[in-house]
Design an enzyme around this catalytic site. Structure first.
Site, PDB file in Angstrom:
ATOM      1  N   TYR A  57      -8.187 -18.267   5.814  1.00  0.00           N
ATOM      2  CA  TYR A  57      -7.542 -17.158   5.112  1.00  0.00           C
ATOM      3  C   TYR A  57      -7.919 -17.150   3.639  1.00  0.00           C
ATOM      4  O   TYR A  57      -8.224 -16.097   3.061  1.00  0.00           O
ATOM      5  CB  TYR A  57      -6.024 -17.239   5.248  1.00  0.00           C
ATOM      6  CG  TYR A  57      -5.303 -16.231   4.382  1.00  0.00           C
ATOM      7  CD1 TYR A  57      -5.417 -14.866   4.637  1.00  0.00           C
ATOM      8  CD2 TYR A  57      -4.530 -16.633   3.286  1.00  0.00           C
ATOM      9  CE1 TYR A  57      -4.771 -13.931   3.837  1.00  0.00           C
ATOM     10  CE2 TYR A  57      -3.887 -15.706   2.489  1.00  0.00           C
ATOM     11  CZ  TYR A  57      -4.010 -14.364   2.759  1.00  0.00           C
ATOM     12  OH  TYR A  57      -3.376 -13.437   1.961  1.00  0.00           O
ATOM     13  N   GLY A  77       0.813  -1.210   0.000  1.00  0.00           N
ATOM     14  CA  GLY A  77       0.000   0.000   0.000  1.00  0.00           C
ATOM     15  C   GLY A  77       0.843   1.255   0.000  1.00  0.00           C
ATOM     16  O   GLY A  77       0.556   2.217  -0.720  1.00  0.00           O
TER      17      GLY A  77
END
Length: 295
Positions: free
Chosen positions: A167, A18
């Site tokens: 997950y 990010g």
């Protein structure tokens, strides 16, 4: 397509992938809202929303630090509103925030299960839902707005579920959101895609899971940032994309890919999860060949 003056809202933007995307967009003159939880320095993890914003501004972009837990509707709405009031709108949403626990069904606590599904699936849905009105306005103004989810192609092979189904299903939620949203908002001019790395990426999460040996077999986050930039300046939508394939499609050479390698030239790269045929792809690259398969 110029990004000068456009605005990106990036979740989980204080470090790792990010952060790299934020800096890459800032270099293009983009306004970047960094929406993440880390307001003060973490004892073990690098970066805060403030250091990330400083990095964006250092390369020429404008930045807005926002303390956001993507599980909170009120927090996300306030962050979206602040971004719009500061920069005038939103043109790009990068759903990067994610939680991970690579453990089996008997080992995973329900607290961790809930965290992964609330951050990955619900958080992505929530941020997209609240950003969409502004992305529609961007499209109506003649721009090409995008939602980019940092999530994998959808493969139903059991190998990707067996070791960590909690997950996998949480991460696949992000990809299914993109598939649905791409079609739902196609007529509105909003583009929606997924981007996933071919290899392990040198982030704090990878170091925690794989140690320094894993870092040495990784690529830098900048490969994801460069691929994201190419996607956000395109018209493509409804696609599951992989970082090095995007770069190769845009004319990168095998030598160009080497600049992203952390370890020694010629060493093996650690393949990422969820990519069918990834070993064959990396073997072809190592042998100096550009694979022909799309992914």
């Amino acid at each position: 397509m110029s990004l000068l003056g456009k605005t990106a809202f990036i979740t989980g933007g204080s470090r790792g992938i990010g952060h790299a995307i934020a800096v890459r967009l800032g270099r293009e003159g983009c306004n970047v809202a960094i929406a993440a939880k880390t307001d003060t320095p973490h004892p073990k993890l690098p970066g805060t929303i403030h250091t990330a914003c400083a990095d964006v501004e250092r390369v020429g972009g404008k930045a807005l630090p926002l303390v956001v837990d993507v599980r909170s509707e009120d927090a996300v709405q306030a962050a979206i509103d602040k971004t719009v009031s500061t920069f005038g709108g939103i043109d790009f949403l990068i759903n990067n925030a994610s939680a991970i626990a690579l453990i089996g069904t008997e080992q995973v606590s329900m607290k961790m299960y809930d965290l992964m599904h609330q951050v990955n699936g619900r958080g992505t849905f929530l941020c997209t839902k609240l950003a969409i009105p502004h992305l529609k306005k961007s499209a109506a103004s003649g721009a090409t707005p995008h939602v980019l989810n940092i999530s994998p192609p959808l493969s139903m092979k059991p190998v990707w579920f067996a070791g960590h189904p909690a997950y996998t299903t949480a991460k696949y939620n992000m990809s299914m959101m993109a598939l649905g949203h791409a079609e739902e908002f196609r007529a509105d001019g909003v583009k929606v895609n997924c981007l996933w790395p071919r290899t392990a990426i040198a982030t704090a999460a990878v170091e925690m899971l794989m140690g320094q040996e894993g870092i040495a077999a990784s690529r830098t986050p900048e490969i994801m940032a460069d691929a994201a930039h190419l996607i956000l300046t395109s018209d493509r939508t409804g696609e599951f994309l992989v970082d090095d394939a995007v770069l190769l499609e845009h004319g990168a050479s095998l030598q160009d890919l080497e600049k992203y390698r952390v370890g020694s030239p010629g060493g093996d790269l650690a393949p990422d999860f969820f990519l069918d045929g990834v070993e064959e792809w990396l073997a072809a690259l190592k042998n100096g060949k550009i694979p022909q398969a799309k992914l």
